[in-house]
Design an enzyme around this catalytic site. Structure first.
Site, PDB file in Angstrom:
ATOM      1  N   SER A  11      36.732  36.345  30.856  1.00 26.47           N
ATOM      2  CA  SER A  11      36.251  35.061  30.463  1.00 26.47           C
ATOM      3  C   SER A  11      36.628  34.862  28.998  1.00 26.47           C
ATOM      4  O   SER A  11      37.635  34.908  28.679  1.00 26.47           O
ATOM      5  CB  SER A  11      34.947  35.019  30.925  1.00 26.47           C
ATOM      6  N   ASP A  42      36.958  32.444  37.129  1.00 27.22           N
ATOM      7  CA  ASP A  42      36.480  33.341  36.010  1.00 27.22           C
ATOM      8  C   ASP A  42      35.996  34.742  36.448  1.00 27.22           C
ATOM      9  O   ASP A  42      35.211  35.043  37.485  1.00 27.22           O
ATOM     10  CB  ASP A  42      35.018  32.632  35.518  1.00 27.22           C
TER      11      ASP A  42
END
Length: 332
Positions: free
Chosen positions: A69, A183
């Protein structure tokens, strides 16, 4: 380099408590293979900027960097030698400017299209192949169709970072290599395992969720209320001239009656998920040193708090350095 960074560097060097020069600390013959894992944390990820900059100053140069991320974003810019550009942009953010990057879409795979952020990234990061970076870099993502963890170690760096922060519901999945990627924090919020897999003997992990629940329930509610109340004027300014986007942004963060909006609920839920998964993953494969900047007091969407978060990242490294040195002395 910004004036603030220069002053910080000078203060660190002149301090009587300053650590020895980098070359005396982590030489090639005593450091082994060092890995650095950078975890996810939305806006709190700006703490990674201060952390990696302080590691640089102390001569800690990892052979392997794995990021999930926002950890992949900071790690990628750092490896590419463009950390200054990312830091300057982060420090320039205000609530109004931040919201101006929210390109709301009604018929896409996420609330935001992400194109405005892509343009910013392209402006500050020239086309770069991951294989051309100094040392190993791994952007951790997940495949939408299977939930499998995917490690990106080649190809365009910018696209890899976009895949790594493609938070479901917020950003659309990224199509790479015939797969839709999202993600990586959904499967590996703090990628110690990726560092180990590529041969790291010593892994330092920077996690942003260790103190995520130290705030009381009332304080967390106040943070939601503050976002809802103070954001009204900013939303008006950021979305001026676009009624649909204006209404979408307002509803995203403010449901009315002091309740958090859908965006706040999604991100808070994501925070809980990352905290629980991180605890589980680290129980089975802990790092040699876990660095935990104190960032829980900063709401997940406060990207305009970069200065404070960067300072917390630097402070956390200074506090953890004795452990890092001990781990290296023991393992090498």
């Amino acid at each position: 380099m910004s004036k603030d960074r220069e002053e910080n560097s000078e203060d660190s060097a002149d301090s009587p408590e300053c650590s020895p020069a980098p070359e005396a600390r982590f030489t090639e013959d005593r450091r082994g293979i060092l890995g650095l894992a950078l975890g996810g944390g939305v806006a709190r990820g700006w703490a990674h900027i201060g952390a990696v900059r302080r590691l640089d100053e102390l001569g800690f140069t990892p052979d392997i960097v794995a990021g999930t991320s926002v950890g992949a974003l900071v790690g990628g810019f750092w490896r590419a030698g463009r950390l200054d550009a990312l830091e300057d942009w982060a420090l320039s953010l205000t609530k109004t400017r931040m919201l101006s990057y929210f390109d709301i879409v009604l018929n896409g795979s996420g609330l935001m299209g992400g194109k405005r952020l892509e343009k910013i990234m392209a402006r500050h990061l020239p086309p770069t192949d991951i294989k051309d970076l100094p040392g190993k870099f791994i952007a951790v993502t997940a495949e939408l169709a299977t939930g499998h963890e995917v490690w990106l170690t080649e190809g365009d760096l910018g696209e890899a970072m976009q895949a790594a922060y493609a938070l479901p519901g917020v950003f659309p999945p990224k199509a790479l290599g015939g797969r839709w990627l999202i993600d990586g924090a959904l499967v590996n919020p703090l990628p110690v395992s990726a560092c180990r897999a590529f041969g790291a003997r010593i892994v330092v992990a920077i996690g942003l969720h260790a103190d995520a629940f130290n705030m009381g329930v009332a304080q967390r509610k106040d943070k939601f209320r503050e976002l809802a109340d103070d954001g009204g004027a900013e939303l008006e300014e950021a979305s001026k001239g676009n009624l649909t986007e204006k209404l979408m942004l307002r509803r995203l963060f403010h449901a009315g009656n002091n309740a958090p909006g859908v965006g706040s609920v999604m991100l808070a839920s994501f925070n809980i998920l990352m905290d629980r998964i991180t605890r589980s993953r680290l129980a089975g494969d802990p790092p040699d040193v876990l660095v935990t900047p104190h960032v829980a007091h900063v709401p997940l969407l406060d990207f305009d708090q970069a200065e404070e978060l960067i300072a917390q990242g630097r402070k956390a490294i200074d506090e953890a350095m004795p452990q890092i040195e001990s781990a290296i002395e023991y393992m090498v």
